[in-house]
Motif scaffolding. Structure first.
Motif, PDB file in Angstrom:
ATOM      1  N   UNK A  46       1.551  -1.090  -0.206  1.00  0.00           N
ATOM      2  CA  UNK A  46      -0.025   0.246  -0.343  1.00  0.00           C
ATOM      3  C   UNK A  46       0.749   1.232   0.026  1.00  0.00           C
ATOM      4  N   UNK A  47       1.975   1.030   0.010  1.00  0.00           N
ATOM      5  CA  UNK A  47       2.523   2.381  -0.223  1.00  0.00           C
ATOM      6  C   UNK A  47       2.643   3.069  -1.887  1.00  0.00           C
ATOM      7  N   UNK A  48       2.378   4.534  -1.915  1.00  0.00           N
ATOM      8  CA  UNK A  48       2.167   5.361  -2.554  1.00  0.00           C
ATOM      9  C   UNK A  48       4.129   5.766  -3.382  1.00  0.00           C
ATOM     10  N   UNK A  49       4.541   4.421  -3.647  1.00  0.00           N
ATOM     11  CA  UNK A  49       5.889   4.753  -4.016  1.00  0.00           C
ATOM     12  C   UNK A  49       5.942   5.544  -6.256  1.00  0.00           C
ATOM     13  N   UNK A  50       6.475   6.569  -5.868  1.00  0.00           N
ATOM     14  CA  UNK A  50       6.895   6.947  -7.289  1.00  0.00           C
ATOM     15  C   UNK A  50       8.229   6.620  -7.879  1.00  0.00           C
ATOM     16  N   UNK A  51       8.226   6.786  -9.417  1.00  0.00           N
ATOM     17  CA  UNK A  51       9.427   6.108 -10.303  1.00  0.00           C
ATOM     18  C   UNK A  51       9.902   7.777 -10.334  1.00  0.00           C
ATOM     19  N   UNK A  52      11.374   7.371 -10.983  1.00  0.00           N
ATOM     20  CA  UNK A  52      12.240   8.316 -10.909  1.00  0.00           C
ATOM     21  C   UNK A  52      11.516   8.767 -12.744  1.00  0.00           C
ATOM     22  N   UNK A  53      12.173  10.019 -12.570  1.00  0.00           N
ATOM     23  CA  UNK A  53      10.922  10.649 -13.771  1.00  0.00           C
ATOM     24  C   UNK A  53      11.950  10.716 -14.841  1.00  0.00           C
ATOM     25  N   UNK A  54      12.315   9.601 -15.695  1.00  0.00           N
ATOM     26  CA  UNK A  54      13.301  10.517 -16.636  1.00  0.00           C
ATOM     27  C   UNK A  54      13.350  11.907 -17.957  1.00  0.00           C
ATOM     28  N   UNK A  55      11.904  12.247 -17.772  1.00  0.00           N
ATOM     29  CA  UNK A  55      11.592  13.147 -18.167  1.00  0.00           C
ATOM     30  C   UNK A  55      12.686  15.095 -17.516  1.00  0.00           C
ATOM     31  N   UNK A  56      12.844  14.558 -16.664  1.00  0.00           N
ATOM     32  CA  UNK A  56      13.181  15.148 -15.633  1.00  0.00           C
ATOM     33  C   UNK A  56      14.879  15.512 -16.454  1.00  0.00           C
ATOM     34  N   UNK A  57      15.588  15.043 -17.659  1.00  0.00           N
ATOM     35  CA  UNK A  57      17.269  15.198 -18.078  1.00  0.00           C
ATOM     36  C   UNK A  57      16.593  16.111 -18.777  1.00  0.00           C
ATOM     37  N   UNK A  58      15.644  16.553 -18.984  1.00  0.00           N
ATOM     38  CA  UNK A  58      14.583  17.932 -20.168  1.00  0.00           C
ATOM     39  C   UNK A  58      15.128  19.011 -19.731  1.00  0.00           C
ATOM     40  N   UNK A  59      15.560  19.477 -18.035  1.00  0.00           N
ATOM     41  CA  UNK A  59      16.073  19.919 -17.863  1.00  0.00           C
ATOM     42  C   UNK A  59      17.318  21.164 -17.006  1.00  0.00           C
ATOM     43  N   UNK A  60      17.998  20.081 -17.897  1.00  0.00           N
ATOM     44  CA  UNK A  60      19.050  20.493 -17.596  1.00  0.00           C
ATOM     45  C   UNK A  60      20.574  20.971 -19.265  1.00  0.00           C
ATOM     46  N   UNK A  61      21.118  21.529 -18.813  1.00  0.00           N
ATOM     47  CA  UNK A  61      22.086  22.091 -19.740  1.00  0.00           C
ATOM     48  C   UNK A  61      22.240  20.787 -20.738  1.00  0.00           C
ATOM     49  N   UNK A  62      22.812  21.937 -21.970  1.00  0.00           N
ATOM     50  CA  UNK A  62      23.027  20.480 -23.028  1.00  0.00           C
ATOM     51  C   UNK A  62      24.329  19.870 -21.995  1.00  0.00           C
ATOM     52  N   UNK A  63      25.699  20.679 -21.421  1.00  0.00           N
ATOM     53  CA  UNK A  63      26.663  20.242 -21.462  1.00  0.00           C
ATOM     54  C   UNK A  63      26.210  19.278 -20.086  1.00  0.00           C
ATOM     55  N   UNK A  64      25.878  19.522 -19.340  1.00  0.00           N
ATOM     56  CA  UNK A  64      24.941  18.983 -18.546  1.00  0.00           C
ATOM     57  C   UNK A  64      24.177  17.649 -18.682  1.00  0.00           C
ATOM     58  N   UNK A  65      23.757  17.227 -19.725  1.00  0.00           N
ATOM     59  CA  UNK A  65      23.083  16.272 -20.411  1.00  0.00           C
ATOM     60  C   UNK A  65      24.420  15.130 -21.089  1.00  0.00           C
ATOM     61  N   UNK A  66      25.392  15.864 -20.906  1.00  0.00           N
ATOM     62  CA  UNK A  66      26.555  15.380 -21.901  1.00  0.00           C
ATOM     63  C   UNK A  66      26.876  14.707 -21.282  1.00  0.00           C
ATOM     64  N   UNK A  67      27.321  15.122 -19.647  1.00  0.00           N
ATOM     65  CA  UNK A  67      28.321  14.438 -18.532  1.00  0.00           C
ATOM     66  C   UNK A  67      27.051  13.535 -17.992  1.00  0.00           C
ATOM     67  N   UNK A  68      25.709  13.746 -17.970  1.00  0.00           N
ATOM     68  CA  UNK A  68      25.306  12.664 -17.331  1.00  0.00           C
ATOM     69  C   UNK A  68      25.096  11.199 -18.359  1.00  0.00           C
ATOM     70  N   UNK A  69      25.088  11.285 -18.952  1.00  0.00           N
ATOM     71  CA  UNK A  69      24.791  10.685 -20.645  1.00  0.00           C
ATOM     72  C   UNK A  69      26.861   9.484 -20.323  1.00  0.00           C
TER      73      UNK A  69
END
Length: 459
Positions: free
Chosen positions: A383-406
């Protein structure tokens, strides 16, 4: 001692030490420090008896206590535990600023399951060696295991990479095999089953399993973890059963015992409960009062898994009672999940929610995907309300940050990312630190799942 010729090396070291015992006792004891390392790699009971024979022939007034503590810690860490622990802590206090001594402290502390002390010693030694040159050959394997146990999996992979590079360059197959076995376990715990099996096969191909029992046991434990991650519980049980002999004794005096709880978990799912219970009780009897708090916790977890349902709860709670269990987060999370599952099946849902939540958070933070998925499913059933991590949050990063994350999601270190993007490692680390809260994650090991899900969404 860093090759695979353990039997021949051990005999030469101990025979020479015995010959020097009276005329040059300090030199004899120095030789025994290397012989103890060979004893650890090979894991033969007769080698401990031989070491004790030679030690008994030494004068009692050898001035430096270090070699004697080392020989006993490496060759018999549990049998000598009560004698060793207070001496080790004194030696640790005397070792500040001395990386060679800190390395030895780290190895001995890891062998005795004093994980916090081991990691502190290795951290300080790493800082020195990174500033002044390469790490010593014998450091990496024990350090990798200590970091793995403490949940610092990125640091464990770095230690494996160092050992592999040095060992490959110098032709030290056994050292490379040790690193491959740790690497295999890390991959298995993250759910990368096929690469884990490949790395375990690399380890086993480099050694004779009868000569290098420590590596053989570690590789089998990694293969079992990979099987468990895939839900192949019969295979997991078979691999873990092989780290104990036909009569249930440990194949290796140190490496086999931490497999007890995983053996029990696989046995329950594979219908081998009775066989596993006999091994667990034999191990508990053999260790008796010499077991470390960690091994007592693992034994209690194993007993809880194998117990009749009405008898399991005190065992699970005993497995979680050690205050140092927080320093071994994956093992603690496994015990929490077992307890929570037991509570849910007894319909004690309210009590189950806290251990479910802690276990899930830990597995997610570590990047232990198969265990996180199991904890997520069980948590929702409670009965726990557990959310998945949101993959759409990558869109909030700068292009360089997305490169580094990748690049970080592919397993590259800060230094390797910096070399590709012409940034300093410190700048890379700063970008990662600022990105994690935006992504809703807390650890580097969670990046790959996030990036993979984002790719799936785009497709």
């Amino acid at each position: 001692m860093l090759t695979a010729r353990h039997s021949a090396v051990f005999a030469r070291l101990t025979d020479t030490a015995e010959g020097l015992a009276r005329s040059r006792p300090a030199a004899a004891l120095d030789l025994l420090t290397d012989a103890a390392v060979v004893r650890f790699y090979a894991g033969r009971a007769a080698q401990l008896q031989r070491l004790e024979e030679v030690l008994a022939g030494l004068p009692e007034d050898v001035p430096d206590p270090w070699p004697g503590v080392w020989v006993r810690a490496v060759s018999d860490p549990f049998g000598s535990r009560a004698w060793l622990v207070p001496r080790l802590r004194r030696l640790a206090d005397e070792s500040a600023g001395r990386p060679e001594r800190l390395t030895a402290v780290g190895v001995m502390a890891w062998l005795m399951d004093e994980t916090p002390l081991a990691v502190r010693a290795f951290d300080e030694a790493f800082d020195h060696w990174e500033a002044h040159g390469a790490l010593p050959d014998g450091m990496g394997g024990a350090a990798a295991w200590a970091y793995l146990e403490q949940g610092r999996w990125g640091r464990a992979r770095e230690a494996c990479a160092r050992v592999t590079a040095v060992g490959s360059a110098l032709g030290l197959d056994h050292a490379v095999a040790c690193a491959a076995a740790v690497d295999a376990m890390l991959l298995a715990l993250q759910g990368d089953s096929e690469p884990a099996r490949a790395r375990a096969a690399d380890a086993l191909a480099l050694v004779d399993p009868l000569e290098s029992r420590s590596v053989a046991v570690y590789a089998r434990r990694a293969l079992a973890a990979a099987a468990a991650a895939d839900g192949a519980h019969e295979t997991a049980y078979d691999q873990l059963r092989a780290v104990f002999t036909a009569d249930g004794s440990p194949v290796h005096y140190h490496a086999s015992y931490p497999a007890l709880a995983d053996l029990a978990a696989a046995a329950v799912r594979a219908g081998r409960r009775e066989q596993a219970a006999a091994i667990v009780e034999r191990a508990a009897h053999a260790l008796a009062g010499n077991a470390s708090p960690r091994l007592r916790a693992l034994t209690e977890r194993a007993r809880g898994l194998l117990a009749d349902p009405e008898d399991a709860e005190p065992r699970f709670r005993a497995a979680l009672a050690d205050p140092d269990s927080a320093h071994r987060p994956f093992e603690r999370a496994q015990a929490l999940l077992d307890l929570a599952e037991w509570l849910r099946r007894r319909r004690r849902i309210t009590e189950a929610r806290a251990p479910f939540a802690e276990a899930l958070e830990t597995f997610r933070r570590l990047g232990a995907r198969p265990w996180a998925e199991r904890a997520l499913a069980e948590s929702r059933a409670a009965g726990l309300d557990v959310a998945e991590t949101d993959p759409g949050s990558l869109a909030g990063l700068s292009p360089q940050q997305r490169q580094i994350i990748g690049l970080a999601a592919r397993g590259l270190t800060n230094r390797e990312i910096g070399e590709r993007l012409f940034l300093s490692p410190r700048t890379v680390g700063s970008h990662l630190y600022r990105s994690f809260p935006k992504l809703g994650i807390t650890a580097r090991s969670q990046l790959r799942d996030l990036v993979e899900r984002a790719g799936g969404n785009r497709s």
